[in-house]
Design an enzyme around this catalytic site. Structure first.
Site, PDB file in Angstrom:
ATOM      1  N   ASN A  11       0.825  -1.206   0.000  1.00 46.97           N
ATOM      2  CA  ASN A  11       0.000   0.000   0.000  1.00 46.97           C
ATOM      3  C   ASN A  11       0.858   1.254   0.000  1.00 46.97           C
ATOM      4  O   ASN A  11       1.963   1.253   0.549  1.00 46.97           O
ATOM      5  CB  ASN A  11      -0.895   0.063   1.251  1.00 46.97           C
ATOM      6  N   THR A 217       1.120  -9.760  20.919  1.00 46.39           N
ATOM      7  CA  THR A 217       1.888  -8.546  21.136  1.00 46.39           C
ATOM      8  C   THR A 217       1.051  -7.581  21.969  1.00 46.39           C
ATOM      9  O   THR A 217      -0.158  -7.457  21.761  1.00 46.39           O
ATOM     10  CB  THR A 217       2.294  -7.898  19.804  1.00 46.39           C
ATOM     11  N   ASP A 249       4.435  -4.924  12.266  1.00 42.70           N
ATOM     12  CA  ASP A 249       5.058  -5.520  11.084  1.00 42.70           C
ATOM     13  C   ASP A 249       6.567  -5.674  11.282  1.00 42.70           C
ATOM     14  O   ASP A 249       7.160  -6.659  10.826  1.00 42.70           O
ATOM     15  CB  ASP A 249       4.785  -4.663   9.851  1.00 42.70           C
ATOM     16  N   ALA A 279      10.972   0.496  15.647  1.00 44.94           N
ATOM     17  CA  ALA A 279      10.075   1.033  14.625  1.00 44.94           C
ATOM     18  C   ALA A 279       9.116   2.064  15.218  1.00 44.94           C
ATOM     19  O   ALA A 279       8.793   3.062  14.571  1.00 44.94           O
ATOM     20  CB  ALA A 279       9.295  -0.107  13.973  1.00 44.94           C
TER      21      ALA A 279
END
Length: 304
Positions: A11, A217, A249, A279
């Site tokens: 995307n 998570t 991710d 991240a």
């Protein structure tokens, strides 16, 4: 056999940073906008490649500027993009993401060309690459996801990140080795609220439905897992959270890379945990994915 094959979405992420996420009908001023390569599949492929694995991506983009940019991003990360098809009949998938000052986000997705991923393409690519790990998510058709997992070679680890998860989702549990969910998805699957306190028990319950285990998570509370009959719990790395987009991710991609490189499950979970934290401390999805050296440094800092 250190290859990871990712079958999933690509995307263009249009990200707006605002003081807060708007309520229905509300306009919030003071936004800053950015455009980033994204998609859960492509994010995880880039994360795995930056972590040190040889990675191939399987998916579909449109024949448009966004599709070209996503292919370039994969190539820049060292991901094999030969199995990413450009479709002439659909636009590249697009995500509209609002991020607030705490790093939390809200996402609206137009799947576009991602819906054109065909099961025969997924099966052919997985068979041809003979991977150590097959990683999938749920932003492409379910038939393609099942085909990818079903054609994994003997001994390969089949990882499903069950996101996004609709209430009526039919997960291919019989062909999943490792299920990765967050606490909201775990709650939906179990029909009961999953919290930090009861996550270990929830992971054990969900692990019973797949071949090897489940990882839940927990964002700023780390993770809880139950894999191969063993309960595992990791605390989160303390970082300055900037943008949580793509943190899950990063976790999945780095974990997949570690498994493909022969790391034991506890070490692979540690890799993913560190990658997700790094991240979250950076803006954007794919641009925030850490390298193997950065993950190692973060782990060393945590152990110091």
């Amino acid at each position: 056999m250190s290859r990871v094959v990712v079958v999933g979405s690509l995307n263009l992420d249009i990200v707006m940073r605002l003081p807060r996420i708007p309520r229905p009908g509300e306009t919030v001023h003071g936004g800053r906008i950015g455009r980033y390569p994204g998609g859960k599949g492509a994010n995880q492929a880039v994360a795995a490649a930056r972590a040190g694995a040889a990675v191939a991506m399987v998916g579909v983009v449109g024949q448009d500027d966004a599709g070209d940019a996503l292919l370039e991003s994969l190539a820049a990360a060292g991901v094999d993009r030969a199995d990413v098809r450009q479709d002439t009949d659909a636009a590249t998938g697009t995500a509209m993401i609002v991020v607030d000052n705490s790093g939390a986000n809200a996402i609206a997705l137009a799947e576009g060309a991602n819906l054109a991923v065909r099961p025969e393409d997924a099966a052919r690519a997985v068979t041809a690459h003979d991977p150590a790990v097959v990683a999938v998510q749920r932003e492409v058709p379910e038939a393609a996801v099942r085909a990818a997992l079903s054609h994994a070679p003997e001994g390969a680890i089949r990882v499903m990140n069950a996101a996004p998860l609709e209430p009526d989702a039919d997960l291919p549990l019989d062909v999943i080795d490792l299920l990765v969910v967050n606490e909201i998805e775990a709650s939906d699957l179990l029909g009961a609220l999953v919290t930090t306190n009861n996550a270990p028990d929830a992971a054990k319950r969900l692990a019973a439905d797949v071949t090897r285990g489940c990882v839940i998570t927990l964002g700023g509370h780390g993770l809880a897992a139950h894999v191969d009959g063993q309960a595992l719990r990791l605390n989160a790395h303390p970082v300055n959270v900037i943008d949580t987009t793509g943190a899950g991710d990063a976790f999945c991609g780095a974990m997949a890379a570690a498994l493909a490189l022969g790391e034991a499950m506890p070490n692979a979970l540690a890799w993913g945990n560190a990658a997700g934290a790094l991240a979250a401390s950076r803006p954007g999805a794919q641009p925030s994915m850490p390298t193997g050296a950065e993950i190692a440094a973060q782990l060393a800092t945590a152990l110091a």
